[in-house]
Write an enzyme that holds these catalytic residues in place. Structure first.
Site, PDB file in Angstrom:
ATOM      1  N   ASP A   1      28.481  19.184  -6.385  1.00 23.24           N
ATOM      2  CA  ASP A   1      30.047  18.206  -6.265  1.00 23.24           C
ATOM      3  C   ASP A   1      29.655  17.166  -7.456  1.00 23.24           C
ATOM      4  O   ASP A   1      28.051  17.249  -8.457  1.00 23.24           O
ATOM      5  CB  ASP A   1      29.515  17.333  -4.988  1.00 23.24           C
ATOM      6  CG  ASP A   1      30.268  17.813  -3.990  1.00 23.24           C
ATOM      7  OD1 ASP A   1      31.339  19.161  -4.086  1.00 23.24           O
ATOM      8  OD2 ASP A   1      30.754  17.609  -2.604  1.00 23.24           O
TER       9      ASP A   1
ATOM     10  N   HIS B   1      37.893  19.944 -12.474  1.00 22.78           N
ATOM     11  CA  HIS B   1      38.549  18.450 -13.103  1.00 22.78           C
ATOM     12  C   HIS B   1      38.429  17.850 -14.282  1.00 22.78           C
ATOM     13  O   HIS B   1      37.776  19.037 -14.861  1.00 22.78           O
ATOM     14  CB  HIS B   1      37.923  16.953 -12.051  1.00 22.78           C
ATOM     15  CG  HIS B   1      36.210  17.325 -12.348  1.00 22.78           C
ATOM     16  ND1 HIS B   1      35.189  17.456 -11.784  1.00 22.78           N
ATOM     17  CD2 HIS B   1      36.032  16.070 -13.379  1.00 22.78           C
ATOM     18  CE1 HIS B   1      34.501  17.610 -12.139  1.00 22.78           C
ATOM     19  NE2 HIS B   1      34.181  16.860 -13.237  1.00 22.78           N
TER      20      HIS B   1
ATOM     21  N   HIS C   1      30.235  18.395 -28.595  1.00 23.06           N
ATOM     22  CA  HIS C   1      30.127  17.903 -26.815  1.00 23.06           C
ATOM     23  C   HIS C   1      28.862  18.578 -25.689  1.00 23.06           C
ATOM     24  O   HIS C   1      28.806  19.638 -26.107  1.00 23.06           O
ATOM     25  CB  HIS C   1      31.243  18.325 -26.033  1.00 23.06           C
ATOM     26  CG  HIS C   1      31.023  17.295 -25.255  1.00 23.06           C
ATOM     27  ND1 HIS C   1      31.813  15.977 -25.153  1.00 23.06           N
ATOM     28  CD2 HIS C   1      30.890  17.347 -23.408  1.00 23.06           C
ATOM     29  CE1 HIS C   1      31.659  15.679 -23.574  1.00 23.06           C
ATOM     30  NE2 HIS C   1      30.826  16.404 -22.517  1.00 23.06           N
TER      31      HIS C   1
ATOM     32  N   HIS D   1      36.268  21.282 -16.510  1.00 24.84           N
ATOM     33  CA  HIS D   1      35.436  21.998 -16.222  1.00 24.84           C
ATOM     34  C   HIS D   1      35.580  21.977 -14.704  1.00 24.84           C
ATOM     35  O   HIS D   1      35.748  21.107 -13.480  1.00 24.84           O
ATOM     36  CB  HIS D   1      33.795  21.296 -16.861  1.00 24.84           C
ATOM     37  CG  HIS D   1      33.604  19.853 -16.336  1.00 24.84           C
ATOM     38  ND1 HIS D   1      33.910  18.710 -17.313  1.00 24.84           N
ATOM     39  CD2 HIS D   1      33.103  19.148 -15.437  1.00 24.84           C
ATOM     40  CE1 HIS D   1      33.444  17.835 -16.098  1.00 24.84           C
ATOM     41  NE2 HIS D   1      32.650  18.372 -15.094  1.00 24.84           N
TER      42      HIS D   1
HETATM   43 FE   LIG Z   1      32.820  15.873 -14.747  1.00 17.78          FE
END
Ligand SMILES: [Fe+2]
Length: 385
Positions: free
Chosen positions: A306, A336, A263, A300
């Site tokens: 943000d 999240h 990834h 992460h």
């Molecule tokens: Fe994200």
């Protein structure tokens, strides 16, 4: 933008006499940024760009803040913003801080009876739906689905739409919008490992000189107010210009994704940068090809940033029930990650069709009244399986 461009007629030497066929002088204007220290263009007008006839009463377009402080994963249903005829009125700021304002807009009509100038911010207008032409004194830029229009502050423009169905995702940046510095060599040229290059940059064409006097309304945005100005000459009276400061466009469809065996982190998607934020493009691409790779992103924690995702098209492997035009805001401070089940589901997949724009602001965003009106209030619970 570090590509030199020129259109129309300019004199052999800058700051020298440049005359019209009748012997009078064209009016030279230096359009410079960051004082005289950054990008600039030299513009030659039929008339001086200074002939103000009247000033109207300024009015506020300051975003109305509904939620200044929050720590909640938030989702907005962007296409629930109602279409409006007028371009400026249709622009609804939803997420804002002192570095940038993010707006949604669904304008129905072209701008015909006024011109607009944003004197406080560069604008990046992502075209989600609709086609048309950005008209400026520098020339015309045709736009279509997937284009990022980059309009440096101070550019007087009109949006001409071909139809009434238009959806725009707009970033106003209070610092100059640039291509990522790490992708440019010491002379400013985009390097071989950059996901796009100068050939992909669309520049203005078809300079048309409007040698016209009359009453021309220009709505000028500065410090959250719109100042209505009436000028005595047409703002598109350029006979020629050259330099590095002008509106340009780049299509998200021309972004060449960087992929890997495992990834790849979000910076590989970076497309633009401003002070304290980046803009990234998630485009259709091959998935990770390590035999044990997990294509879905890991959970992460954005410790000091943000994260805003604007979903454009395709299937989103990390989320369920996503619709076009949806925005997610994952605030810094809490982790999240992929929706329940999507990690297992992603294993073995070879390709994604997802198309999205991501913005990572390094300072917290506030939500406006227009944002909370289109909020999916239960989004923060969407990780419960
Ligand atoms: Fe994200």
């Amino acid at each position: 933008m570090p590509i030199y461009h020129t259109l129309g007629s300019i004199p052999h030497k800058r700051h020298t006499q440049f005359r019209k066929p009748d012997g009078s002088l064209y009016a030279e204007e230096l359009v410079s940024t960051e004082g005289f220290s950054s990008l600039y263009s030299l513009v030659y007008h039929a008339y001086p760009p200074t002939i103000v006839k009247e000033l109207g009463e300024p009015y506020s377009v300051e975003p109305k803040i509904a939620r200044e402080k929050h720590l909640k994963h938030t989702s907005l249903i962007g296409f629930n913003i109602k279409p409006e005829d007028d371009y400026l009125q249709s622009r609804k700021p939803v997420l804002v801080n002192s570095d940038l304002h993010i707006s949604l807009a669904a304008p129905r009509k072209s701008m015909t009876d006024y011109f607009y100038k944003n004197s406080q911010a560069d604008e990046v207008i992502f075209i989600h739906e609709g086609t048309g032409t950005l008209k400026t004194g520098f020339g015309k830029l045709k736009f279509e689905y997937g284009d990022y229009l980059v309009i440096p502050r101070g550019t007087i423009y009109q949006m001409e739409f071909d139809g009434e169905q238009n959806r725009l995702f707009i970033v106003e940046s209070f610092s100059p919008i640039r291509t990522p510095k790490r992708y440019r060599n010491q002379y400013g040229q985009l390097m071989e490992h950059a996901p796009y290059c100068e050939r992909d940059i669309k520049r203005p064409t078809d300079l048309e000189t409007h040698d016209e006097k009359g009453d021309f309304k220009i709505l000028i945005k500065k410090q959250g107010l719109i100042y209505p100005y009436i000028y005595g000459t047409h703002p598109f009276d350029f006979v020629g210009w050259d330099g590095f400061h002008y509106p340009w466009a780049f299509s998200i469809h021309d972004f060449e994704p960087i992929t890997g065996r495992v990834h790849q982190p979000p910076p590989v998607h970076q497309t633009f940068e401003g002070h304290n934020f980046v803009i990234c493009s998630f485009v259709p691409r091959k998935f990770d090809y390590h035999p044990l790779s997990i294509p879905a992103p890991y959970n992460h924690s954005n410790v000091d940033s943000d994260e805003v995702l604007y979903y454009v098209d395709g299937d989103f492997m990390s989320r369920k029930h996503v619709v076009k035009g949806q925005i997610t805001l994952h605030p810094g401070g809490i982790p999240h990650g992929p929706a329940p089940g999507s990690v297992e589901k992603s294993i073995g997949k070879e390709f994604t069709e997802e198309l999205a724009v991501m913005i990572d602001p390094f300072r917290p965003l506030m939500l406006t009244e227009d944002a909370v009106n289109i909020e999916d209030e239960n989004y923060y619970k969407s990780w419960i399986s």
